[in-house]
Design an enzyme around this catalytic site. Structure first.
Site, PDB file in Angstrom:
ATOM      1  N   ASP A  13       0.807  -1.222   0.000  1.00 57.02           N
ATOM      2  CA  ASP A  13       0.000   0.000   0.000  1.00 57.02           C
ATOM      3  C   ASP A  13       0.842   1.274   0.000  1.00 57.02           C
ATOM      4  O   ASP A  13       0.447   2.305   0.564  1.00 57.02           O
ATOM      5  CB  ASP A  13      -0.968   0.011   1.199  1.00 57.02           C
ATOM      6  CG  ASP A  13      -1.850  -1.218   1.212  1.00 57.02           C
ATOM      7  OD1 ASP A  13      -2.270  -1.633   0.118  1.00 57.02           O
ATOM      8  OD2 ASP A  13      -2.108  -1.760   2.296  1.00 57.02           O
ATOM      9  N   LYS A  16       1.913   2.087  -5.185  1.00 60.54           N
ATOM     10  CA  LYS A  16       2.469   1.522  -6.426  1.00 60.54           C
ATOM     11  C   LYS A  16       1.546   1.810  -7.609  1.00 60.54           C
ATOM     12  O   LYS A  16       2.006   2.071  -8.719  1.00 60.54           O
ATOM     13  CB  LYS A  16       2.645   0.001  -6.278  1.00 60.54           C
ATOM     14  CG  LYS A  16       3.592  -0.386  -5.157  1.00 60.54           C
ATOM     15  CD  LYS A  16       3.662  -1.882  -4.974  1.00 60.54           C
ATOM     16  CE  LYS A  16       2.393  -2.506  -4.406  1.00 60.54           C
ATOM     17  NZ  LYS A  16       2.085  -2.133  -3.007  1.00 60.54           N
ATOM     18  N   GLY A  40      -4.697  -4.088  -3.653  1.00 61.85           N
ATOM     19  CA  GLY A  40      -5.685  -3.027  -3.774  1.00 61.85           C
ATOM     20  C   GLY A  40      -4.954  -1.742  -4.087  1.00 61.85           C
ATOM     21  O   GLY A  40      -4.140  -1.275  -3.305  1.00 61.85           O
ATOM     22  N   HIS A  41      -5.189  -1.219  -5.281  1.00 62.67           N
ATOM     23  CA  HIS A  41      -4.515   0.007  -5.692  1.00 62.67           C
ATOM     24  C   HIS A  41      -5.562   1.076  -5.934  1.00 62.67           C
ATOM     25  O   HIS A  41      -6.438   0.908  -6.771  1.00 62.67           O
ATOM     26  CB  HIS A  41      -3.731  -0.201  -6.987  1.00 62.67           C
ATOM     27  CG  HIS A  41      -2.835  -1.409  -6.959  1.00 62.67           C
ATOM     28  ND1 HIS A  41      -1.817  -1.551  -6.044  1.00 62.67           N
ATOM     29  CD2 HIS A  41      -2.800  -2.522  -7.730  1.00 62.67           C
ATOM     30  CE1 HIS A  41      -1.195  -2.701  -6.264  1.00 62.67           C
ATOM     31  NE2 HIS A  41      -1.784  -3.303  -7.278  1.00 62.67           N
ATOM     32  N   THR A  42      -5.472   2.176  -5.202  1.00 60.85           N
ATOM     33  CA  THR A  42      -6.376   3.297  -5.457  1.00 60.85           C
ATOM     34  C   THR A  42      -5.648   4.281  -6.361  1.00 60.85           C
ATOM     35  O   THR A  42      -4.555   4.738  -6.026  1.00 60.85           O
ATOM     36  CB  THR A  42      -6.773   3.984  -4.136  1.00 60.85           C
ATOM     37  OG1 THR A  42      -7.402   2.998  -3.315  1.00 60.85           O
ATOM     38  CG2 THR A  42      -7.731   5.137  -4.384  1.00 60.85           C
ATOM     39  N   GLN A 223       1.795  -6.191  -3.502  1.00 53.65           N
ATOM     40  CA  GLN A 223       2.390  -6.386  -2.165  1.00 53.65           C
ATOM     41  C   GLN A 223       3.761  -5.712  -2.070  1.00 53.65           C
ATOM     42  O   GLN A 223       3.961  -4.700  -2.712  1.00 53.65           O
ATOM     43  CB  GLN A 223       2.436  -7.881  -1.795  1.00 53.65           C
ATOM     44  CG  GLN A 223       1.058  -8.514  -1.642  1.00 53.65           C
ATOM     45  CD  GLN A 223       0.381  -8.841  -2.955  1.00 53.65           C
ATOM     46  OE1 GLN A 223       1.002  -9.413  -3.842  1.00 53.65           O
ATOM     47  NE2 GLN A 223      -0.879  -8.500  -3.101  1.00 53.65           N
ATOM     48  N   ARG A 302      -9.813  -2.821   6.160  1.00 56.43           N
ATOM     49  CA  ARG A 302      -9.239  -2.896   7.520  1.00 56.43           C
ATOM     50  C   ARG A 302      -8.387  -1.656   7.808  1.00 56.43           C
ATOM     51  O   ARG A 302      -7.690  -1.169   6.915  1.00 56.43           O
ATOM     52  CB  ARG A 302      -8.327  -4.126   7.646  1.00 56.43           C
ATOM     53  CG  ARG A 302      -9.060  -5.437   7.655  1.00 56.43           C
ATOM     54  CD  ARG A 302      -8.104  -6.610   7.777  1.00 56.43           C
ATOM     55  NE  ARG A 302      -7.333  -6.833   6.553  1.00 56.43           N
ATOM     56  CZ  ARG A 302      -6.441  -7.801   6.401  1.00 56.43           C
ATOM     57  NH1 ARG A 302      -6.183  -8.630   7.391  1.00 56.43           N
ATOM     58  NH2 ARG A 302      -5.793  -7.952   5.261  1.00 56.43           N
ATOM     59  N   ARG A 304      -5.244   0.273   8.668  1.00 51.61           N
ATOM     60  CA  ARG A 304      -3.841  -0.136   8.540  1.00 51.61           C
ATOM     61  C   ARG A 304      -3.081   0.242   9.815  1.00 51.61           C
ATOM     62  O   ARG A 304      -3.320   1.305  10.393  1.00 51.61           O
ATOM     63  CB  ARG A 304      -3.198   0.547   7.333  1.00 51.61           C
ATOM     64  CG  ARG A 304      -3.813   0.094   6.018  1.00 51.61           C
ATOM     65  CD  ARG A 304      -3.253   0.874   4.831  1.00 51.61           C
ATOM     66  NE  ARG A 304      -3.871   0.454   3.574  1.00 51.61           N
ATOM     67  CZ  ARG A 304      -4.010   1.241   2.510  1.00 51.61           C
ATOM     68  NH1 ARG A 304      -3.569   2.487   2.535  1.00 51.61           N
ATOM     69  NH2 ARG A 304      -4.575   0.792   1.418  1.00 51.61           N
TER      70      ARG A 304
END
Ligand code: GDP
Ligand code: IMO
Ligand code: MG
Length: 428
Positions: A13, A16, A40-42, A223, A302, A304
């Site tokens: 997170d 990337k 998960g990429h925002t 990751q 969740r 972080r």
């Protein structure tokens, strides 16, 4: 034209997705080479925010071919859901390509992921529950199902039957769950075959030819190094090769073809899931980073875990990946902190340790040794040149650079594409 690998330099997170998206229209191919929809990429483009899981961020760039490499594990349901969601928002996904050798996450592995976690109880990993671990285990155990198996119904059925022999025994006898039916699983998988067929290519041959032809290929890691199956904080890791070397095995492109290796790091550190985290803050300072940084998972929502920048981790990331550049993100989140601690080494059993300990027990009780750097109050979100940053922010970057053993080539001062200071362009 270059082959550039982008990898996480902490526990994931780091931003990337944004880093990859930012290379934009100069890129011909963006390749996801590891992991699956645990990522998960925002990515924020203008007014719009996109949350990507299985698809690489390059899918958002018109004209760029997005590729899912052999190193990825694919949940077919999620793949088509994500495609449909993007298409509904006007994103052209017709250039998506996928390796015939990528493994599929079958329904039984999703069930086993959560069952395994329940069995571990207090020792759980805190996985994303997407079936990642059991699917990579099947790959290594040579009972995995691959994309190419979808095109031969009789082979597929044999493979599903072989896998279920063991999987059902595990589900029923260890976890007390219902078994899966061979025909149900086979038919469900076959229902995707026609839709996926036009996307399937030989990824290794395609990318090597693209590089021969002078095209630009970006490898977008999921990751991060500290979650790597070999180099991370095992067993509190994911199950794939998340480092730069994974870009080669996960796509069939050899190491000599890689020109740049970019590690993405936050100006502080976060982690989701269980496992050691020496600079973790369990106090108000951690809550502040979480709230200001919006540190809630893109995949599971969740909260972080948050902590200060860890230069031991950064040096390790530099070494293991042979980083040529660091992209430092979220510097803006540190604005307003009077003294910013930076972990320069660990104290382990009353001894100063500069390098990542190989022994996990050491990592579990490593105490951070901090150096304190003066902070800044000015809003930096509008800065676009290094020289526009407040003096203390500049000093913070230069000290991080020195401690991390790699140049910091770009600095994020906000989530938008434009909110970046480029010191050294990632593409010449
Ligand atoms: P990834 O999994 O490495 O792609 O990272 P995530 O997307 O899970 O998390 C990074 C988050 O930070 C996203 O919400 C980004 O929009 C956001 N982000 C990226 N760079 C910056 C930055 O420089 N400043 C701020 N404030 N947010 C950023
Ligand atoms: P991106 O690509 C942060 C973590 C999980 C858990 C461990 C194992 O967005 O940086 P898994 O489901 O992979 O078996 O879970 O790894 N994890 C991540 N943490 N970012 C990610 O991806 C992650 N993908 C997995 O929280 O601790
Ligand atoms: Mg993420």
């Amino acid at each position: 034209m270059p082959a550039i690998v982008i990898v996480g330099a902490q526990w994931g997170d780091e931003g990337k997705g944004k880093a990859s998206d930012q290379l934009g229209t100069q890129v011909d191919y963006v390749v996801k080479f590891n992991g699956g929809n645990n990522a998960g990429h925002t990515v924020i483009v203008g007014e719009e925010s996109f949350a990507l899981h299985l698809l690489p961020a390059g899918i958002l760039t018109p004209g760029c071919t997005a590729v899912i490499g052999n190193g990825v594990v694919v949940d077919l349901d999620v793949l088509f859901e994500e495609i449909a969601a993007l298409e509904a928002r006007g994103v052209d996904t017709s250039r998506l390509r996928i390796s015939a050798s990528a493994h599929i996450i079958p329904a039984y592995n999703k069930r086993l992921d959560s069952a395994n976690e329940r069995l571990l109880g207090k020792r759980k990993i805190g996985t994303t529950g997407r079936g990642i671990g059991p699917t990579y285990a099947d790959k290594m155990n040579r009972i995995g199902i691959r994309i190419q198996d979808l095109f031969d119904p009789s082979i597929l059925r044999q493979k599903v039957e072989g896998a279920l022999h063991r999987k059902n025994a595990e589900l029923v006898h260890i976890h007390g769950e219902e078994p899966f039916d061979v025909d149900d699983v086979t038919n469900e998988l076959l229902s995707y075959a026609d839709r996926i067929k036009p996307m399937v290519i030989n990824v290794s041959a395609t990318l090597n030819k693209a590089l021969d032809d002078g095209e630009t290929v970006v490898f977008e890691g999921g990751q991060a190094v500290m979650l790597d199956i070999d180099h991370g904080t095992y067993p509190f890791v994911t199950s794939s090769a998340t480092t730069a070397a994974g870009a080669c095995t996960g796509s069939g492109v050899g190491p000599r073809r890689i020109d740049r290796v970019v590690g993405v790091a936050k100006a502080y550190v976060t982690r989701v899931g269980e496992g050691p985290f020496p600079t973790e803050l369990l106090d108000e300072a951690g809550d502040r980073l979480r709230e200001v940084g919006g540190e809630y998972g893109t995949t599971t929502g969740r909260p972080r875990r948050c902590g200060w920048y860890d230069a031991v981790v950064a040096r390790f990331a530099t070494r293991v990946n042979s980083l040529t550049d660091i992209v430092l993100t979220k510097l803006d989140v540190l604005t307003g902190i009077e003294q910013i601690p930076v972990c320069v080494a660990y104290n382990i059993d009353d001894g100063r340790v500069e390098d990542m300990p190989e022994n996990q027990s050491d990592m579990h009780h490593a105490e951070p040794i901090y150096e304190y750097l003066p902070g800044w109050d000015e809003d930096i979100s509008h800065c676009r040149e290094f020289s526009e940053l407040p003096e203390n922010a500049q000093k913070y970057i230069l000290r991080l650079e020195e401690l991390s053993g790699c140049r910091i080539s770009s600095i994020g001062v906000g989530p938008e594409r434009s909110q970046t200071i480029v010191r050294y362009p990632l593409m010449d």
